[in-house]
Design an enzyme around this catalytic site. Structure first.
Site, PDB file in Angstrom:
ATOM      1  N   SER A  70       0.826  -1.201   0.000  1.00 38.82           N
ATOM      2  CA  SER A  70       0.000   0.000   0.000  1.00 38.82           C
ATOM      3  C   SER A  70       0.855   1.243   0.000  1.00 38.82           C
ATOM      4  CB  SER A  70      -0.935  -0.001   1.208  1.00 38.82           C
ATOM      5  OG  SER A  70      -0.252   0.540   2.311  1.00 38.82           O
ATOM      6  N   LYS A  71       0.198   2.354  -0.272  1.00 42.58           N
ATOM      7  CA  LYS A  71       0.907   3.628  -0.319  1.00 42.58           C
ATOM      8  C   LYS A  71       1.580   3.922   1.012  1.00 42.58           C
ATOM      9  CE  LYS A  71      -2.100   5.458  -3.800  1.00 42.58           C
ATOM     10  NZ  LYS A  71      -2.768   6.563  -4.405  1.00 42.58           N
ATOM     11  N   ARG A  72       0.976   3.414   2.069  1.00 37.31           N
ATOM     12  CA  ARG A  72       1.534   3.717   3.394  1.00 37.31           C
ATOM     13  C   ARG A  72       2.738   2.852   3.752  1.00 37.31           C
ATOM     14  NH1 ARG A  72      -1.649   7.133   3.710  1.00 37.31           N
ATOM     15  NH2 ARG A  72      -3.889   7.011   3.537  1.00 37.31           N
TER      16      ARG A  72
END
Ligand code: GLU
Length: 518
Positions: free
Chosen positions: A265-267
């Site tokens: 994920s982007k995180r």
């Protein structure tokens, strides 16, 4: 060639392009070039609510940096434009008109409250997946349940409506995917997706299918997350009478977290200490804050190394070869060799690729890189010195910035000395040798001072004193750089020159006077 291959990358400008998006773009590009076809970029910006300022520019810059050349795009229009869906707004209505006339779509007038009520009712009746579909639509307010006159009156009255696709109740939808082979879906699992919103804007599904058709797209290569939409797209091609020219599909495998536990994920990036975006930036997080993130470019990855790395995230050439420059990737790439299974994102592999590409740079390229990096710190070295440093560091660097970072560890005079090494190696015998070395170095009258001369003098002094080189080397390094380890010391001494080296030794001798181990 009987058919002109045309592929498209179709990002929505709703935020920064994730590394998974760069992979999708890269696979499209490699396939297009391999097939001598065209690579198109179409911006899917029909969802005005999710539009993010700066995202378009981010996408453009990222692809340029990654070396993904676009034959047609909003910034380089071909003959199938416009290439921003928001600028194509007028195109879509005729297709919903056609679907309405053919009973493949219908008007729906339900309000947000009525839709909520329906969902609640279905949830109470323990329907697992409440949706607007072939069964439930018959209880809703739409042109299938209202009379012709009622519908006409509502339209005349400008009552808000959406247009929904009329999914058949019982039909097997089959689609062929180059990566997954045949995929079969029963239409009862599909819902009557909105095709046209109340603001007159098409949704992704309609605009995507219409534009792929009008832009003569032959292959739709996109992430696995779009696979569930594909059956609807297949139905739309059929309903619009475009079945014969329907593009071929290839859904790319998911990119997984390094431990394989779920989608990357982007995180994950900044949480795990590596970038997941091509270039650094800062975008709204949707909660009113700006969120900044690091990029591969700024971390010091070379675009070729990154391409090579991401090409292998879901594809392999079927041979042992791992290093492929862009033209070799184009040559070797095939959709048939794309895997179905998700691929773990292994940042160590990315680093390895970067090392290989840095190592393979010509001397001139490394020198130029180092030179411009040092000039940022107002350090101007002559070419001979730059070359020694660049070649000395070639095998030691992972990121391009390591050139400067390592060089600075010895170009600047030490302001401290590693304590552990002082304690162990700053011996009386070493100090005596260093003292003599410092005194005799400036007296060397060779035309050229090189690592060899520096070494010969040191060995001479050692021999005169009957001391083994192993007993002084670390002390010498400590005196010259303050460090306990690093690149070839004699080459460092060559770069610094005899006078500077001698002075550094003298400074160390006086600074560490009280630390001599007897
Ligand atoms: N606009 C979609 C996206 O944001 C495109 C999906 C597709 O390629 O069909 O990824």
């Amino acid at each position: 060639m009987s058919e002109d291959i045309r592929v498209r990358f179709a990002p929505s400008p709703t935020g920064p392009l994730h590394i998974g998006g760069v992979r999708t773009a890269l696979y499209n590009f490699l396939f297009a070039k391999k097939m001598k076809g065209s690579m198109i970029l179409r911006l899917e910006d029909t969802d005005q609510k999710r539009f993010v300022h700066g995202a378009e520019q981010y996408i453009k810059e990222s692809l340029e940096w990654a070396g993904i050349h676009l034959d047609e795009s909003p910034w380089n229009e071909g003959s199938f434009g416009p290439y921003r869906q928001s600028e194509r707004k007028g195109i879509y209505k005729q297709y919903t008109d056609q679907l309405l006339a053919d009973d493949k779509a219908y008007y729906a007038f339900d309000t947000a409250e009525e839709l909520d009520e329906m969902r609640e009712r279905l949830q109470n009746a323990k329907v697992a997946n409440p949706q607007y579909n072939a069964i439930t639509r018959m209880q809703m307010k739409n042109s299938l349940t209202l009379s012709k006159e009622e519908v006409a009156a509502k339209l005349a009255n400008n009552e808000p409506y959406v247009i929904r696709v009329k999914i058949p109740a019982k039909e097997e939808v089959r689609l062929h995917d180059i990566v997954r082979d045949w995929v079969m879906v029963h239409s009862s699992t599909l819902d009557d997706k909105v095709l046209m919103k109340s603001d007159g804007m098409p949704t992704y599904h309609l605009a995507n299918v219409v534009d792929d058709h009008l832009m003569k797209i032959t292959h739709v290569i996109r992430g696995e997350e779009w696979l569930p939409s594909a059956p609807l797209h297949v139905l739309l091609y059929k309903y619009l009478g475009w079945q014969d020219t329907m593009p071929k599909f290839a859904h790319l495998p998911l990119l997984l977290k390094p431990d394989g536990n779920g989608k990357l994920s982007k995180r994950d990036g900044d949480r795990l200490g590596f970038p997941v975006f091509p270039i650094q930036g800062s975008f709204p997080d949707g909660k009113g804050n700006e969120e900044s993130f690091s990029g591969f470019r700024e971390t010091g990855y070379l675009p070729d190394a990154l391409s090579n790395f991401i090409a292998f995230l879901g594809w392999n050439p079927g041979t042992e070869q791992e290093l492929f420059d862009q033209s070799e990737l184009i040559e070797a790439f095939s959709l048939e060799r794309v895997n179905k299974a998700g691929t773990k994102f292994d940042i160590e592999k990315a680093k390895w690729y970067n090392q290989q590409y840095l190592k393979a740079k010509s001397s001139k390229e490394l020198i130029n890189m180092l030179d411009s990096q040092l000039k940022e710190d107002s350090i101007d070295l002559d070419k001979a010195r730059l070359e020694i440093i660049a070649e000395m560091l070639r095998e030691r660097i992972t990121f391009s910035g390591d050139l400067k970072n390592i060089a600075l560890t010895f170009l600047n005079r030490p302001d401290s000395y590693v304590e552990k090494v002082v304690k162990k190696k700053w011996t009386r015998e070493a100090v005596n040798i260093l003292d003599e070395y410092a005194k005799r170095l400036p007296l060397l009258d060779h035309q050229v001072f090189s690592a060899t001369e520096a070494k010969v003098l040191l060995e001479q002094i050692l021999e005169e004193n009957g001391i083994n080189i192993g007993r002084v080397m670390q002390a010498l390094r400590l005196a010259v750089t303050g460090q306990g380890g690093g690149p070839d010391l004699m080459q460092i001494i060559e770069v610094l020159g005899k006078v500077e080296t001698s002075e550094r030794i003298l400074v160390a001798l006086s600074t560490l006077e009280g630390n001599i181990k007897e």
